[in-house]
Design an enzyme around this catalytic site. Sequence first.
Site, PDB file in Angstrom:
ATOM      1  N   GLY A 126       0.826  -1.201   0.000  1.00 11.65           N
ATOM      2  CA  GLY A 126       0.000   0.000   0.000  1.00 11.65           C
ATOM      3  C   GLY A 126       0.862   1.253   0.000  1.00 11.65           C
ATOM      4  O   GLY A 126       2.014   1.229  -0.434  1.00 11.65           O
ATOM      5  N   CYS A 127       0.327   2.334   0.497  1.00 14.46           N
ATOM      6  CA  CYS A 127       1.031   3.617   0.525  1.00 14.46           C
ATOM      7  C   CYS A 127       2.373   3.476   1.232  1.00 14.46           C
ATOM      8  O   CYS A 127       2.430   3.004   2.370  1.00 14.46           O
ATOM      9  CB  CYS A 127       0.170   4.654   1.233  1.00 14.46           C
ATOM     10  SG  CYS A 127       0.993   6.235   1.510  1.00 14.46           S
ATOM     11  N   PHE A 128       3.451   3.901   0.577  1.00 12.02           N
ATOM     12  CA  PHE A 128       4.762   3.716   1.200  1.00 12.02           C
ATOM     13  C   PHE A 128       4.966   4.573   2.437  1.00 12.02           C
ATOM     14  O   PHE A 128       5.797   4.266   3.282  1.00 12.02           O
ATOM     15  CB  PHE A 128       5.920   3.905   0.210  1.00 12.02           C
ATOM     16  CG  PHE A 128       5.835   5.044  -0.764  1.00 12.02           C
ATOM     17  CD1 PHE A 128       5.278   6.261  -0.438  1.00 12.02           C
ATOM     18  CD2 PHE A 128       6.349   4.886  -2.050  1.00 12.02           C
ATOM     19  CE1 PHE A 128       5.226   7.313  -1.353  1.00 12.02           C
ATOM     20  CE2 PHE A 128       6.321   5.926  -2.969  1.00 12.02           C
ATOM     21  CZ  PHE A 128       5.749   7.147  -2.619  1.00 12.02           C
TER      22      PHE A 128
END
Length: 217
Positions: free
Chosen positions: A44-46
């Site tokens: 997902g979002c880093f």
Amino acid sequence: MKRYLLIFLSFFLVNCNGQEKKSKPLTNQKMDKNNLEYATLAGGCFWCVESCFHMLKGVESVTSGYSGGQKDNPTYEEVSTGTTGHAEVVQIAYDPKIISFKQLLEVFWFLHNPTTLNRQGNDIGRQYRSAIFYHSDKQKQESEESLKASEAKGEWNGKYVTEIVPFKKFWSAEAYHQGYYNANPNQPYCSAVVGPKIQKFKKHFGELGWLQEKVEQ
């Protein structure tokens, strides 16, 4: 004599019946920066995972970036369209004598939901897929084994959709993405999504003794 024999046999049978083996606490030995290995993971979002991996003993660096797509030198704006094929990833440089790839995967499963296809929470698109980009045949085998073990234990409710694919190229994200949460803890997304995840992570893995002694947040 019989009593001791029964105790031994009971211990033997319990372990042979698949009792879960817990990971050992990480050592405090000095990191060997000349023999680092790399793990490239998409969860997902880093922003959500970078800070957590950086807190682990044995981790030298964590870089947010892009991997798995076709476009060279992609920008964040391009990746965000979902048309480049890239996923948001973190590339972790670590000392395998202190923390193993399998242990990094334990953290990976903990930090994101591997049962949601191309999605983590409200972040939707191929760029937010769950994926492991393995750097060797050993990493591939350990990824497959770790996935099956986590799924069998029911750590997440449902079938895992995590891709296990060979690593090809990694493109570092723009400078402002590196250490984003530490620099922007009050940004709405960070305070609502990233912050609570970090606190949950710190509680769980701090109790296991996996975190560096001094963690700046």
